[in-house]
Motif scaffolding. Structure first.
Motif, PDB file in Angstrom:
ATOM      1  N   GLU A   6       3.154  -5.174   4.168  1.00 33.92           N
ATOM      2  CA  GLU A   6       2.735  -5.981   5.304  1.00 33.92           C
ATOM      3  C   GLU A   6       3.064  -7.436   5.000  1.00 33.92           C
ATOM      4  O   GLU A   6       2.755  -7.934   3.908  1.00 33.92           O
ATOM      5  CB  GLU A   6       1.240  -5.806   5.538  1.00 33.92           C
ATOM      6  CG  GLU A   6       0.859  -4.355   5.846  1.00 33.92           C
ATOM      7  CD  GLU A   6      -0.643  -4.162   5.944  1.00 33.92           C
ATOM      8  OE1 GLU A   6      -1.132  -3.985   7.071  1.00 33.92           O
ATOM      9  OE2 GLU A   6      -1.296  -4.202   4.879  1.00 33.92           O
ATOM     10  N   LEU A   7       3.700  -8.117   5.952  1.00 31.35           N
ATOM     11  CA  LEU A   7       4.222  -9.457   5.725  1.00 31.35           C
ATOM     12  C   LEU A   7       3.758 -10.404   6.822  1.00 31.35           C
ATOM     13  O   LEU A   7       3.765 -10.048   8.011  1.00 31.35           O
ATOM     14  CB  LEU A   7       5.760  -9.423   5.706  1.00 31.35           C
ATOM     15  CG  LEU A   7       6.398  -8.469   4.694  1.00 31.35           C
ATOM     16  CD1 LEU A   7       7.877  -8.269   5.020  1.00 31.35           C
ATOM     17  CD2 LEU A   7       6.231  -9.002   3.280  1.00 31.35           C
ATOM     18  N   LEU A  20       6.590  -0.686  -9.624  1.00 32.86           N
ATOM     19  CA  LEU A  20       5.637  -0.500 -10.720  1.00 32.86           C
ATOM     20  C   LEU A  20       4.548   0.510 -10.389  1.00 32.86           C
ATOM     21  O   LEU A  20       4.326   1.463 -11.145  1.00 32.86           O
ATOM     22  CB  LEU A  20       4.997  -1.842 -11.089  1.00 32.86           C
ATOM     23  CG  LEU A  20       5.877  -2.842 -11.843  1.00 32.86           C
ATOM     24  CD1 LEU A  20       5.155  -4.173 -12.002  1.00 32.86           C
ATOM     25  CD2 LEU A  20       6.288  -2.296 -13.207  1.00 32.86           C
ATOM     26  N   LEU A  21       3.879   0.314  -9.267  1.00 32.52           N
ATOM     27  CA  LEU A  21       2.760   1.181  -8.907  1.00 32.52           C
ATOM     28  C   LEU A  21       3.255   2.455  -8.216  1.00 32.52           C
ATOM     29  O   LEU A  21       2.801   3.556  -8.540  1.00 32.52           O
ATOM     30  CB  LEU A  21       1.783   0.439  -7.989  1.00 32.52           C
ATOM     31  CG  LEU A  21       1.129  -0.804  -8.593  1.00 32.52           C
ATOM     32  CD1 LEU A  21       0.268  -1.513  -7.547  1.00 32.52           C
ATOM     33  CD2 LEU A  21       0.285  -0.447  -9.817  1.00 32.52           C
ATOM     34  N   GLY A  22       4.175   2.291  -7.273  1.00 35.86           N
ATOM     35  CA  GLY A  22       4.673   3.448  -6.544  1.00 35.86           C
ATOM     36  C   GLY A  22       5.398   4.439  -7.425  1.00 35.86           C
ATOM     37  O   GLY A  22       5.340   5.647  -7.193  1.00 35.86           O
ATOM     38  N   GLU A  23       6.081   3.943  -8.449  1.00 40.03           N
ATOM     39  CA  GLU A  23       6.789   4.812  -9.393  1.00 40.03           C
ATOM     40  C   GLU A  23       5.943   5.132 -10.619  1.00 40.03           C
ATOM     41  O   GLU A  23       6.438   5.714 -11.578  1.00 40.03           O
ATOM     42  CB  GLU A  23       8.114   4.156  -9.807  1.00 40.03           C
ATOM     43  CG  GLU A  23       9.072   3.965  -8.637  1.00 40.03           C
ATOM     44  CD  GLU A  23      10.347   3.225  -9.021  1.00 40.03           C
ATOM     45  OE1 GLU A  23      10.640   3.126 -10.239  1.00 40.03           O
ATOM     46  OE2 GLU A  23      11.052   2.757  -8.108  1.00 40.03           O
ATOM     47  N   ARG A  24       4.697   4.736 -10.587  1.00 35.13           N
ATOM     48  CA  ARG A  24       3.722   5.022 -11.652  1.00 35.13           C
ATOM     49  C   ARG A  24       4.180   4.527 -13.022  1.00 35.13           C
ATOM     50  O   ARG A  24       4.002   5.192 -14.036  1.00 35.13           O
ATOM     51  CB  ARG A  24       3.426   6.522 -11.698  1.00 35.13           C
ATOM     52  CG  ARG A  24       2.815   7.024 -10.392  1.00 35.13           C
ATOM     53  CD  ARG A  24       2.406   8.463 -10.467  1.00 35.13           C
ATOM     54  NE  ARG A  24       1.805   8.895  -9.205  1.00 35.13           N
ATOM     55  CZ  ARG A  24       1.324  10.115  -8.979  1.00 35.13           C
ATOM     56  NH1 ARG A  24       1.372  11.022  -9.950  1.00 35.13           N
ATOM     57  NH2 ARG A  24       0.811  10.413  -7.810  1.00 35.13           N
ATOM     58  N   ARG A  25       4.740   3.343 -13.013  1.00 37.07           N
ATOM     59  CA  ARG A  25       5.160   2.716 -14.266  1.00 37.07           C
ATOM     60  C   ARG A  25       4.065   1.818 -14.831  1.00 37.07           C
ATOM     61  O   ARG A  25       4.161   1.349 -15.964  1.00 37.07           O
ATOM     62  CB  ARG A  25       6.440   1.896 -14.052  1.00 37.07           C
ATOM     63  CG  ARG A  25       7.641   2.731 -13.630  1.00 37.07           C
ATOM     64  CD  ARG A  25       8.839   1.832 -13.359  1.00 37.07           C
ATOM     65  NE  ARG A  25       9.981   2.562 -12.854  1.00 37.07           N
ATOM     66  CZ  ARG A  25      10.920   3.135 -13.600  1.00 37.07           C
ATOM     67  NH1 ARG A  25      10.822   3.069 -14.924  1.00 37.07           N
ATOM     68  NH2 ARG A  25      11.931   3.762 -13.047  1.00 37.07           N
ATOM     69  N   MET A  26       3.054   1.531 -14.019  1.00 34.76           N
ATOM     70  CA  MET A  26       1.940   0.690 -14.448  1.00 34.76           C
ATOM     71  C   MET A  26       0.674   1.181 -13.760  1.00 34.76           C
ATOM     72  O   MET A  26       0.712   1.539 -12.570  1.00 34.76           O
ATOM     73  CB  MET A  26       2.198  -0.774 -14.077  1.00 34.76           C
ATOM     74  CG  MET A  26       1.125  -1.737 -14.572  1.00 34.76           C
ATOM     75  SD  MET A  26       1.523  -3.469 -14.178  1.00 34.76           S
ATOM     76  CE  MET A  26       1.194  -3.481 -12.408  1.00 34.76           C
ATOM     77  N   ARG A  59       0.849  -1.198   0.000  1.00 33.95           N
ATOM     78  CA  ARG A  59       0.000   0.000   0.000  1.00 33.95           C
ATOM     79  C   ARG A  59       0.880   1.241   0.000  1.00 33.95           C
ATOM     80  O   ARG A  59       2.049   1.184   0.360  1.00 33.95           O
ATOM     81  CB  ARG A  59      -0.913   0.035   1.241  1.00 33.95           C
ATOM     82  CG  ARG A  59      -2.022  -0.987   1.257  1.00 33.95           C
ATOM     83  CD  ARG A  59      -2.992  -0.730   2.389  1.00 33.95           C
ATOM     84  NE  ARG A  59      -2.428  -1.032   3.690  1.00 33.95           N
ATOM     85  CZ  ARG A  59      -2.876  -0.544   4.842  1.00 33.95           C
ATOM     86  NH1 ARG A  59      -3.885   0.315   4.847  1.00 33.95           N
ATOM     87  NH2 ARG A  59      -2.332  -0.898   5.990  1.00 33.95           N
ATOM     88  N   ARG A  60       0.275   2.368  -0.390  1.00 32.30           N
ATOM     89  CA  ARG A  60       0.923   3.674  -0.235  1.00 32.30           C
ATOM     90  C   ARG A  60       0.178   4.418   0.866  1.00 32.30           C
ATOM     91  O   ARG A  60      -1.038   4.595   0.801  1.00 32.30           O
ATOM     92  CB  ARG A  60       0.863   4.477  -1.529  1.00 32.30           C
ATOM     93  CG  ARG A  60       1.705   3.923  -2.646  1.00 32.30           C
ATOM     94  CD  ARG A  60       3.187   4.165  -2.456  1.00 32.30           C
ATOM     95  NE  ARG A  60       3.536   5.567  -2.568  1.00 32.30           N
ATOM     96  CZ  ARG A  60       4.775   6.040  -2.374  1.00 32.30           C
ATOM     97  NH1 ARG A  60       5.747   5.207  -2.045  1.00 32.30           N
ATOM     98  NH2 ARG A  60       5.024   7.326  -2.505  1.00 32.30           N
ATOM     99  N   VAL A  61       0.897   4.858   1.884  1.00 32.07           N
ATOM    100  CA  VAL A  61       0.300   5.558   3.013  1.00 32.07           C
ATOM    101  C   VAL A  61       1.111   6.828   3.272  1.00 32.07           C
ATOM    102  O   VAL A  61       2.309   6.759   3.571  1.00 32.07           O
ATOM    103  CB  VAL A  61       0.277   4.675   4.276  1.00 32.07           C
ATOM    104  CG1 VAL A  61      -0.315   5.449   5.449  1.00 32.07           C
ATOM    105  CG2 VAL A  61      -0.514   3.395   4.019  1.00 32.07           C
ATOM    106  N   ALA A  95      10.105  -9.653  -2.219  1.00 32.65           N
ATOM    107  CA  ALA A  95      10.436  -9.250  -3.584  1.00 32.65           C
ATOM    108  C   ALA A  95       9.191  -8.862  -4.368  1.00 32.65           C
ATOM    109  O   ALA A  95       9.182  -7.864  -5.107  1.00 32.65           O
ATOM    110  CB  ALA A  95      11.190 -10.376  -4.297  1.00 32.65           C
ATOM    111  N   HIS A  96       8.126  -9.638  -4.210  1.00 33.62           N
ATOM    112  CA  HIS A  96       6.879  -9.334  -4.932  1.00 33.62           C
ATOM    113  C   HIS A  96       6.322  -7.988  -4.486  1.00 33.62           C
ATOM    114  O   HIS A  96       5.906  -7.166  -5.329  1.00 33.62           O
ATOM    115  CB  HIS A  96       5.857 -10.438  -4.691  1.00 33.62           C
ATOM    116  CG  HIS A  96       4.558 -10.223  -5.404  1.00 33.62           C
ATOM    117  ND1 HIS A  96       4.335 -10.641  -6.702  1.00 33.62           N
ATOM    118  CD2 HIS A  96       3.410  -9.611  -5.008  1.00 33.62           C
ATOM    119  CE1 HIS A  96       3.115 -10.307  -7.075  1.00 33.62           C
ATOM    120  NE2 HIS A  96       2.520  -9.675  -6.059  1.00 33.62           N
ATOM    121  N   GLU A  97       6.328  -7.720  -3.187  1.00 34.03           N
ATOM    122  CA  GLU A  97       5.765  -6.452  -2.695  1.00 34.03           C
ATOM    123  C   GLU A  97       6.632  -5.270  -3.122  1.00 34.03           C
ATOM    124  O   GLU A  97       6.113  -4.192  -3.447  1.00 34.03           O
ATOM    125  CB  GLU A  97       5.599  -6.493  -1.173  1.00 34.03           C
ATOM    126  CG  GLU A  97       4.714  -7.628  -0.659  1.00 34.03           C
ATOM    127  CD  GLU A  97       3.397  -7.741  -1.395  1.00 34.03           C
ATOM    128  OE1 GLU A  97       2.803  -6.701  -1.755  1.00 34.03           O
ATOM    129  OE2 GLU A  97       2.937  -8.881  -1.622  1.00 34.03           O
TER     130      GLU A  97
END
Length: 251
Positions: free
Chosen positions: A97-98, A122-128, A88-90, A114-116
């Motif tokens: 969360e693990l 991808l999402l946090g850097e707005r690449r997808m 998530r982005r907060v 690694a997946h998170e």
């Protein structure tokens, strides 16, 4: 493997090469071992943050911008399908969360991290864009491109924890799978991730070709099922004359 699946994998890795560049393509490759996950790992907050920092260094993620929260899922007998990791982005920061229960298998726990972190890139850097139908599969694919594919591929279809004490794997033969050859065909498995073992194997093969590595030394670290597809994928690419020009795109 269907041609369409191979093309999707190649197009995704081609795009990641354009997005992240040659330096990322030829970056470090993480493999299991005490230098990456130290002995005695129990997923304390400090240990987990240190492991997140090591994975982030391989993947080019900003570890300083990551907040780690540990939780414990209900006992296995009370749960069937559950989330072992969340992104998530907060307040402008990455929160991952693990599930601490997965720390009993440090290599699998590392794959979850690694997946998170791939989500963060991808999402946090707005690449997808968020909400893509194949977004989780593309996230798994990015772990391969950014050097964590050995961990995530091995975690794709894990044997039961009790069976892991065997500490060996075998290459499939014909129609016989690794599970059949190890006598575990009737045992439950733990599925992690969104790409299958064969898809991870071909992704590792094509990624290796992009790197110019036809005989990857790290291949000995992947389990038998993945290694079989990796080996056949490398042969397929060699027969085809190597990697395609960088004209692929996400479908």
């Amino acid at each position: 493997m269907p041609d369409g699946t191979r093309q999707w994998i190649e197009a995704g890795l081609d795009r990641y090469l354009r997005e992240f560049g040659e330096e990322a393509l030829h970056g470090r490759i993480a493999v299991p071992g005490p230098e990456f996950v130290p002995p005695g790992f129990t997923a304390t907050q400090e240990q987990t943050e240190e492991l997140v920092a090591r994975v982030a260094a391989v993947m080019g993620a900003d570890a300083d911008g990551v907040t780690v929260h540990l939780f414990e899922s209900p006992p296995a007998e009370l749960r069937r399908r559950h989330g072992v990791g969340r992104y998530r982005r907060v307040l402008g920061r990455t929160l991952i969360e693990l599930d601490r229960l997965e720390a009993a298998r440090p290599a699998v726990f590392t794959a979850i991290i690694a997946h998170e972190l791939a989500h963060a890139r991808l999402l946090g850097e707005r690449r997808m864009a968020q909400g893509r139908a194949d977004g989780e599969r593309l996230t798994d694919l990015l772990t391969v491109f950014l050097g964590m594919g050995v961990f995530t591929a091995n975690a794709a279809n894990s044997f039961p924890r009790a069976a892991e004490a065997q500490s060996f794997s075998v290459l499939p033969v014909g129609d016989l799978t690794e599970r059949m050859l190890t006598g575990l065909a009737n045992e439950p498995t733990s599925r992690l991730g969104y790409l299958t073992e064969p898809e991870f194997g071909y992704a590792l093969a094509y990624w290796s070709f992009l790197r110019g590595d036809r005989r990857p030394a790290w291949a000995r670290h992947v389990n038998g099922g993945v290694r079989d597809t990796l080996t056949r994928g490398l042969r397929h690419l060699a027969a085809r004359g190597g990697a395609r020009p960088l004209n692929g795109r996400f479908p």
